[in-house]
Design an enzyme around this catalytic site. Sequence first.
Site, short mmCIF file in Angstrom:
data_model
loop_
_atom_site.label_atom_id
_atom_site.label_comp_id
_atom_site.label_asym_id
_atom_site.label_seq_id
_atom_site.Cartn_x
_atom_site.Cartn_y
_atom_site.Cartn_z
N HIS A 6 -37.16 65.40 92.62
CA HIS A 6 -36.99 66.19 92.27
C HIS A 6 -37.96 68.28 92.11
O HIS A 6 -38.55 67.84 92.10
CB HIS A 6 -37.04 66.28 90.87
CG HIS A 6 -36.37 67.12 89.41
ND1 HIS A 6 -36.78 67.03 88.23
CD2 HIS A 6 -35.78 68.52 90.08
CE1 HIS A 6 -35.51 68.04 87.57
NE2 HIS A 6 -36.07 68.84 88.20
N HIS A 8 -37.69 72.53 93.06
CA HIS A 8 -36.54 73.54 92.76
C HIS A 8 -37.61 74.60 93.14
O HIS A 8 -38.92 74.73 93.64
CB HIS A 8 -36.04 73.62 91.72
CG HIS A 8 -35.63 72.83 91.02
ND1 HIS A 8 -34.96 72.13 91.16
CD2 HIS A 8 -35.87 72.44 89.84
CE1 HIS A 8 -33.82 71.83 90.54
NE2 HIS A 8 -34.65 71.18 89.57
N SER A 73 -32.90 77.03 86.66
CA SER A 73 -32.45 77.89 86.00
C SER A 73 -31.79 79.82 86.05
O SER A 73 -31.47 80.16 85.70
CB SER A 73 -34.06 78.42 84.84
OG SER A 73 -34.74 79.34 85.66
N GLU A 284 -41.09 67.49 89.62
CA GLU A 284 -40.53 68.94 89.68
C GLU A 284 -41.65 70.17 90.22
O GLU A 284 -41.07 71.33 88.96
CB GLU A 284 -39.86 68.96 87.96
CG GLU A 284 -38.64 69.86 87.64
CD GLU A 284 -38.45 70.37 86.44
OE1 GLU A 284 -38.26 71.13 85.91
OE2 GLU A 284 -39.23 69.33 85.21
N ARG A 290 -46.58 73.71 83.86
CA ARG A 290 -47.39 74.09 85.39
C ARG A 290 -48.62 74.58 84.76
O ARG A 290 -49.26 74.45 85.79
CB ARG A 290 -47.61 75.96 85.53
CG ARG A 290 -45.42 75.65 85.69
CD ARG A 290 -45.58 77.02 86.51
NE ARG A 290 -43.56 76.95 86.97
CZ ARG A 290 -43.56 78.05 87.85
NH1 ARG A 290 -44.22 79.73 87.95
NH2 ARG A 290 -42.37 78.21 88.20
#
Length: 343
Positions: A6, A8, A73, A284, A290
């Site tokens: 996962h 992005h 997003s 992720e 973060r």
Amino acid sequence: MIIDCHGHYTTAPKALEAWRNQQIAGIKDASVMPKVADLKISDDELRESIESNQLRLMKERGSDLTLFSPRASFMAHHIGDFNVSSTWAAICNELCYRVSQLFPDHFVPVAMLPQSPGVDPATCIPELEKCIKEYGNVGINLNPDPSGGHWTSPPLSDKAWFPIYEKMVEYDIPAMIHVSTSCNACFHTTGAHYLNADTTAFMQCLTSDLFKEFPTLKFLIPHGGGAVPYHWGRFRGLAQELKKPLLQDHLLNNIFFDTCVYHQPGIDLLNTVIPVKNVLFASEMIGAVRGIDPETGNYYDDTKRYIEASKILSDADRHQIYEGNARRVFPRLDALLKTKEAK
């Protein structure tokens, strides 16, 4: 090998967001709608965006390979019409493919689909097939709510989704069930909408007989499955009330969960409730959370630390979570890795 299922592209060069903002402006004023050719991002810019971010952290934290998809997003399927989504998806998927070509030992692409509210999901098939055949994608991200928090689409068990499922079965690819930005003020995107959707997707599958229709279909539910592990007893009880089979037979041959859970008790709960064979490593990173946890001094999303610190998991369990399950759930990834290993 440690495979992060996962990831992005949240660190894409600024030119991508600028182009997208111009595209959104073009929805109201066609005279300012940009052309795809107007977006110019060099390989050097891609390298810099990855080497100083995802790849640096992968090396620091000890993961080897990331399944890499467009920023969740930013999918924002609720913006514009199908043509807007189609153009945007094609651009984002190509960038992830280019990253995979620049760093073939560290990134493998996963596709977003050009979904749009009220539009037949079958319209996504050309982009899906392009990404599989031309880019070597090993999976897709499927948004169960293209409306962005208003839930205007039918449930995942509805026949409207079947054309996508038929292609998933044909190409032997799983789908990560992942929503995008919330445009509903009641639902914070990453703190509510994402987790709501994870839980909702599971319940939609529980109340249906989808996997009787598609026995080899595979869904990966991110963020540890939302509320699912925490309320496993509730879901078992609801399945019983609905006269469904036991969950391990009804759903756990087809549904899998990742480890994007950002504290030790949460990971321990996940691995206590959900069978090891259904858990895939993920972080992720770089994603929604973060910062550094003041209680531990470590980054919240450094999820490998939680797997390593677990007193529940054996070394064999860890191997399954880190690598074995990903290769089983993503057969095209397994084939790709076997080809590389044979060289």
